[in-house]
Scaffold this motif. Sequence first.
Motif, PDB file in Angstrom:
ATOM      1  N   ALA A 166       6.299   9.692   0.933  1.00 21.55           N
ATOM      2  CA  ALA A 166       5.536   8.514   0.535  1.00 21.55           C
ATOM      3  C   ALA A 166       6.283   7.255   0.945  1.00 21.55           C
ATOM      4  O   ALA A 166       7.515   7.189   0.860  1.00 21.55           O
ATOM      5  CB  ALA A 166       5.318   8.525  -0.982  1.00 21.55           C
ATOM      6  N   LEU A 167       5.518   6.249   1.389  1.00 19.77           N
ATOM      7  CA  LEU A 167       6.083   4.961   1.798  1.00 19.77           C
ATOM      8  C   LEU A 167       5.254   3.842   1.183  1.00 19.77           C
ATOM      9  O   LEU A 167       4.036   3.965   1.056  1.00 19.77           O
ATOM     10  CB  LEU A 167       6.008   4.796   3.324  1.00 19.77           C
ATOM     11  N   TRP A 168       5.898   2.748   0.853  1.00 13.39           N
ATOM     12  CA  TRP A 168       5.203   1.527   0.438  1.00 13.39           C
ATOM     13  C   TRP A 168       5.330   0.532   1.581  1.00 13.39           C
ATOM     14  O   TRP A 168       6.451   0.224   2.011  1.00 13.39           O
ATOM     15  CB  TRP A 168       5.840   0.954  -0.826  1.00 13.39           C
ATOM     16  N   ILE A 169       4.206   0.047   2.084  1.00 14.79           N
ATOM     17  CA  ILE A 169       4.227  -0.920   3.177  1.00 14.79           C
ATOM     18  C   ILE A 169       3.252  -2.053   2.884  1.00 14.79           C
ATOM     19  O   ILE A 169       2.291  -1.887   2.136  1.00 14.79           O
ATOM     20  CB  ILE A 169       3.910  -0.268   4.548  1.00 14.79           C
ATOM     21  N   ARG A 170       3.512  -3.190   3.485  1.00 10.56           N
ATOM     22  CA  ARG A 170       2.598  -4.326   3.342  1.00 10.56           C
ATOM     23  C   ARG A 170       1.272  -3.997   4.028  1.00 10.56           C
ATOM     24  O   ARG A 170       1.262  -3.329   5.072  1.00 10.56           O
ATOM     25  CB  ARG A 170       3.204  -5.583   3.968  1.00 10.56           C
ATOM     26  N   PRO A 171       0.158  -4.463   3.477  1.00 11.50           N
ATOM     27  CA  PRO A 171      -1.145  -4.170   4.088  1.00 11.50           C
ATOM     28  C   PRO A 171      -1.264  -4.650   5.531  1.00 11.50           C
ATOM     29  O   PRO A 171      -1.872  -3.960   6.352  1.00 11.50           O
ATOM     30  CB  PRO A 171      -2.138  -4.900   3.182  1.00 11.50           C
ATOM     31  N   ASP A 172      -0.669  -5.802   5.861  1.00 13.13           N
ATOM     32  CA  ASP A 172      -0.759  -6.269   7.246  1.00 13.13           C
ATOM     33  C   ASP A 172       0.008  -5.347   8.190  1.00 13.13           C
ATOM     34  O   ASP A 172      -0.393  -5.148   9.333  1.00 13.13           O
ATOM     35  CB  ASP A 172      -0.291  -7.724   7.375  1.00 13.13           C
ATOM     36  N   VAL A 173       1.081  -4.749   7.714  1.00 10.26           N
ATOM     37  CA  VAL A 173       1.819  -3.767   8.515  1.00 10.26           C
ATOM     38  C   VAL A 173       0.992  -2.489   8.647  1.00 10.26           C
ATOM     39  O   VAL A 173       0.930  -1.888   9.723  1.00 10.26           O
ATOM     40  CB  VAL A 173       3.203  -3.478   7.891  1.00 10.26           C
ATOM     41  N   LEU A 204       0.842  -1.189   0.000  1.00  5.48           N
ATOM     42  CA  LEU A 204       0.000   0.000   0.000  1.00  5.48           C
ATOM     43  C   LEU A 204       0.882   1.244   0.000  1.00  5.48           C
ATOM     44  O   LEU A 204       1.895   1.301   0.709  1.00  5.48           O
ATOM     45  CB  LEU A 204      -0.889   0.057   1.247  1.00  5.48           C
ATOM     46  N   LEU A 205       0.473   2.239  -0.781  1.00  2.00           N
ATOM     47  CA  LEU A 205       1.133   3.539  -0.767  1.00  2.00           C
ATOM     48  C   LEU A 205       0.492   4.376   0.329  1.00  2.00           C
ATOM     49  O   LEU A 205      -0.725   4.589   0.329  1.00  2.00           O
ATOM     50  CB  LEU A 205       0.968   4.218  -2.135  1.00  2.00           C
TER      51      LEU A 205
END
Length: 150
Positions: free
Chosen positions: A119-126, A31-32
């Motif tokens: 902006a960051l890209w992270i896993r949805p569970d995170v 997710l962004l």
Amino acid sequence: MIRRFGDTPEKSQSYRRRPGVYAVLPRDGKLLVTCQHDPDPDIQLPGGGIDPGESPLPALHREVMEETGWTISQPRKLGAFRRFAYMPEYDLWAEKLCHIYIARPARQICAPTEPLHNALWIRPDVATEVLGNAGDRHFAGYITRWMRLL
């Protein structure tokens, strides 16, 4: 009735209604999101207030661009929630009416133009753990469950 997340409003406090639009932006299993560094670091769904005379979808495109530097496509409304909060950057007690959309991050045009955002890209569970408010975490949870089904 629109679900409320967060603190119960104080009866002695007057709140100004502040409509806003926010985006859940999945791409390639992540997710962004945006990190606002002032007054303290806070991970958020990109988005913000709808300006007077502005419609929700143009506001969504503008806010995502300002906070992430990305254009978006195919926005679809997921739902809405409200929360009561003090907004120190405006010295305002607000009833935030948050309209949540899912959209496709299309293209990165530039760095975020909103001061003190990145902006960051992270896993949805995170995301369901680190997003700064319960409403954002709730809608990120939808995407986490949906991605597990793929």
